[in-house]
Each structure stands twice: as C-alpha cells, then as structure tokens.
Motif scaffolding. Structure first.
Motif, PDB file in Angstrom:
ATOM      1  N   ILE A  18       0.830  -1.201   0.000  1.00  0.00           N
ATOM      2  CA  ILE A  18       0.000   0.000   0.000  1.00  0.00           C
ATOM      3  C   ILE A  18       0.867   1.254   0.000  1.00  0.00           C
ATOM      4  N   GLY A  19       1.890   1.266   0.833  1.00  0.00           N
ATOM      5  CA  GLY A  19       2.797   2.412   0.879  1.00  0.00           C
ATOM      6  C   GLY A  19       3.545   2.614  -0.424  1.00  0.00           C
ATOM      7  N   PHE A  20       3.947   1.528  -1.045  1.00  0.00           N
ATOM      8  CA  PHE A  20       4.676   1.622  -2.312  1.00  0.00           C
ATOM      9  C   PHE A  20       3.787   2.168  -3.417  1.00  0.00           C
ATOM     10  N   LEU A  21       2.515   1.754  -3.427  1.00  0.00           N
ATOM     11  CA  LEU A  21       1.587   2.239  -4.445  1.00  0.00           C
ATOM     12  C   LEU A  21       1.166   3.683  -4.207  1.00  0.00           C
ATOM     13  N   MET A  22       1.089   4.097  -2.943  1.00  0.00           N
ATOM     14  CA  MET A  22       0.671   5.461  -2.626  1.00  0.00           C
ATOM     15  C   MET A  22       1.815   6.470  -2.696  1.00  0.00           C
ATOM     16  N   ASP A  23       3.027   5.994  -2.802  1.00  0.00           N
ATOM     17  CA  ASP A  23       4.193   6.865  -2.847  1.00  0.00           C
ATOM     18  C   ASP A  23       4.139   7.735  -4.097  1.00  0.00           C
ATOM     19  N   LYS A  27       9.601   7.113  -9.620  1.00  0.00           N
ATOM     20  CA  LYS A  27      10.144   5.768  -9.451  1.00  0.00           C
ATOM     21  C   LYS A  27      11.514   5.672 -10.124  1.00  0.00           C
ATOM     22  N   GLU A  28      12.348   4.869  -9.515  1.00  0.00           N
ATOM     23  CA  GLU A  28      13.671   4.609 -10.093  1.00  0.00           C
ATOM     24  C   GLU A  28      13.508   3.822 -11.388  1.00  0.00           C
ATOM     25  N   PRO A  29      14.321   4.113 -12.397  1.00  0.00           N
ATOM     26  CA  PRO A  29      14.203   3.355 -13.645  1.00  0.00           C
ATOM     27  C   PRO A  29      14.691   1.907 -13.521  1.00  0.00           C
ATOM     28  N   SER A  30      15.475   1.638 -12.511  1.00  0.00           N
ATOM     29  CA  SER A  30      16.041   0.298 -12.332  1.00  0.00           C
ATOM     30  C   SER A  30      15.077  -0.589 -11.548  1.00  0.00           C
ATOM     31  N   MET A  31      14.731  -1.735 -12.113  1.00  0.00           N
ATOM     32  CA  MET A  31      13.864  -2.677 -11.422  1.00  0.00           C
ATOM     33  C   MET A  31      14.561  -3.267 -10.193  1.00  0.00           C
ATOM     34  N   THR A  32      15.860  -3.421 -10.267  1.00  0.00           N
ATOM     35  CA  THR A  32      16.621  -3.942  -9.127  1.00  0.00           C
ATOM     36  C   THR A  32      16.477  -3.021  -7.930  1.00  0.00           C
ATOM     37  N   MET A  33      16.550  -1.715  -8.181  1.00  0.00           N
ATOM     38  CA  MET A  33      16.421  -0.749  -7.087  1.00  0.00           C
ATOM     39  C   MET A  33      15.006  -0.747  -6.529  1.00  0.00           C
ATOM     40  N   ARG A  34      14.014  -0.904  -7.367  1.00  0.00           N
ATOM     41  CA  ARG A  34      12.624  -0.968  -6.894  1.00  0.00           C
ATOM     42  C   ARG A  34      12.416  -2.167  -5.979  1.00  0.00           C
ATOM     43  N   PHE A  35      12.895  -3.325  -6.405  1.00  0.00           N
ATOM     44  CA  PHE A  35      12.745  -4.524  -5.575  1.00  0.00           C
ATOM     45  C   PHE A  35      13.542  -4.398  -4.283  1.00  0.00           C
ATOM     46  N   THR A  36      14.725  -3.801  -4.367  1.00  0.00           N
ATOM     47  CA  THR A  36      15.540  -3.604  -3.173  1.00  0.00           C
ATOM     48  C   THR A  36      14.813  -2.717  -2.170  1.00  0.00           C
ATOM     49  N   GLU A  37      14.240  -1.611  -2.645  1.00  0.00           N
ATOM     50  CA  GLU A  37      13.497  -0.722  -1.758  1.00  0.00           C
ATOM     51  C   GLU A  37      12.288  -1.429  -1.156  1.00  0.00           C
ATOM     52  N   PHE A  38      11.578  -2.190  -1.977  1.00  0.00           N
ATOM     53  CA  PHE A  38      10.377  -2.884  -1.505  1.00  0.00           C
ATOM     54  C   PHE A  38      10.718  -3.886  -0.414  1.00  0.00           C
ATOM     55  N   PHE A  39      11.691  -4.744  -0.671  1.00  0.00           N
ATOM     56  CA  PHE A  39      12.036  -5.779   0.301  1.00  0.00           C
ATOM     57  C   PHE A  39      12.726  -5.202   1.537  1.00  0.00           C
ATOM     58  N   ALA A  40      13.467  -4.120   1.371  1.00  0.00           N
ATOM     59  CA  ALA A  40      14.075  -3.481   2.538  1.00  0.00           C
ATOM     60  C   ALA A  40      12.997  -2.895   3.448  1.00  0.00           C
ATOM     61  N   MET A  41      12.011  -2.236   2.857  1.00  0.00           N
ATOM     62  CA  MET A  41      10.931  -1.666   3.658  1.00  0.00           C
ATOM     63  C   MET A  41      10.100  -2.763   4.322  1.00  0.00           C
ATOM     64  N   MET A  42       9.856  -3.842   3.608  1.00  0.00           N
ATOM     65  CA  MET A  42       9.097  -4.946   4.183  1.00  0.00           C
ATOM     66  C   MET A  42       9.866  -5.577   5.345  1.00  0.00           C
ATOM     67  N   THR A  43      11.167  -5.704   5.207  1.00  0.00           N
ATOM     68  CA  THR A  43      11.993  -6.253   6.284  1.00  0.00           C
ATOM     69  C   THR A  43      11.971  -5.348   7.502  1.00  0.00           C
ATOM     70  N   ILE A  44      12.076  -4.042   7.280  1.00  0.00           N
ATOM     71  CA  ILE A  44      12.042  -3.100   8.396  1.00  0.00           C
ATOM     72  C   ILE A  44      10.713  -3.185   9.128  1.00  0.00           C
ATOM     73  N   LEU A  45       9.606  -3.216   8.384  1.00  0.00           N
ATOM     74  CA  LEU A  45       8.297  -3.329   9.017  1.00  0.00           C
ATOM     75  C   LEU A  45       8.131  -4.652   9.750  1.00  0.00           C
ATOM     76  N   PHE A  46       8.592  -5.737   9.153  1.00  0.00           N
ATOM     77  CA  PHE A  46       8.506  -7.054   9.791  1.00  0.00           C
ATOM     78  C   PHE A  46       9.250  -7.056  11.121  1.00  0.00           C
ATOM     79  N   LEU A  47      10.458  -6.514  11.118  1.00  0.00           N
ATOM     80  CA  LEU A  47      11.243  -6.486  12.350  1.00  0.00           C
ATOM     81  C   LEU A  47      10.615  -5.575  13.398  1.00  0.00           C
TER      82      LEU A  47
END
Length: 68
Positions: A18-23, A27-47
């Motif tokens: 939801i946060g990623f879609l509402m941002d 967006k970064e042109p690199s898909m790698t950076m998008r996935f990195t940001e997504f999984f990093a944020m999910m990890t932070i929230l999980f922890l």
C-alpha cells in the motif's frame, strides 16, 4: 510461532505494498532498485512489528498464567 510470524509477514507485506503504491515520488528506472526498496521496507516493518508484538504477547500470556 510459525503462524504468528506468517501473519506478521503478511501484514508487513500488505502495508509495504500500500505504501509503495501510494508513494508519489518518481520511481527509479532500475527494477533492481525498486525490488531492493520494496524488500528493505518490508523487512524493516517485519522487524518493527515483531519486536513490538512478540514480547507483548509473551508478557500477556505470562500474566494470565500468574492470575490463574
């Protein structure tokens, strides 16, 4: 315990999506950076949710045992 962690993971994934879609940022042109940001944020929230929820849940169970 596995069920609790799965539920926490699901909640963090939903909040992150939801946060990623509402941002509104560009967006970064690199898909790698998008996935990195997504999984990093999910990890932070999980922890963060795990650090708050699991000790409180454990404490309430111990207090309920003491009362009985």
């Amino acid at each position: 315990m596995k069920r609790k962690l799965l539920n926490i993971f699901t909640v963090s994934a939903i909040i992150t999506t939801i946060g990623f879609l509402m941002d509104g940022d560009v967006k970064e042109p690199s898909m790698t950076m998008r996935f990195t940001e997504f999984f990093a944020m999910m990890t932070i929230l999980f922890l963060a949710i795990s650090v708050i929820y699991l000790p409180i849940n454990s404490l309430t169970k111990k207090l309920q045992r003491v009362r009985q």
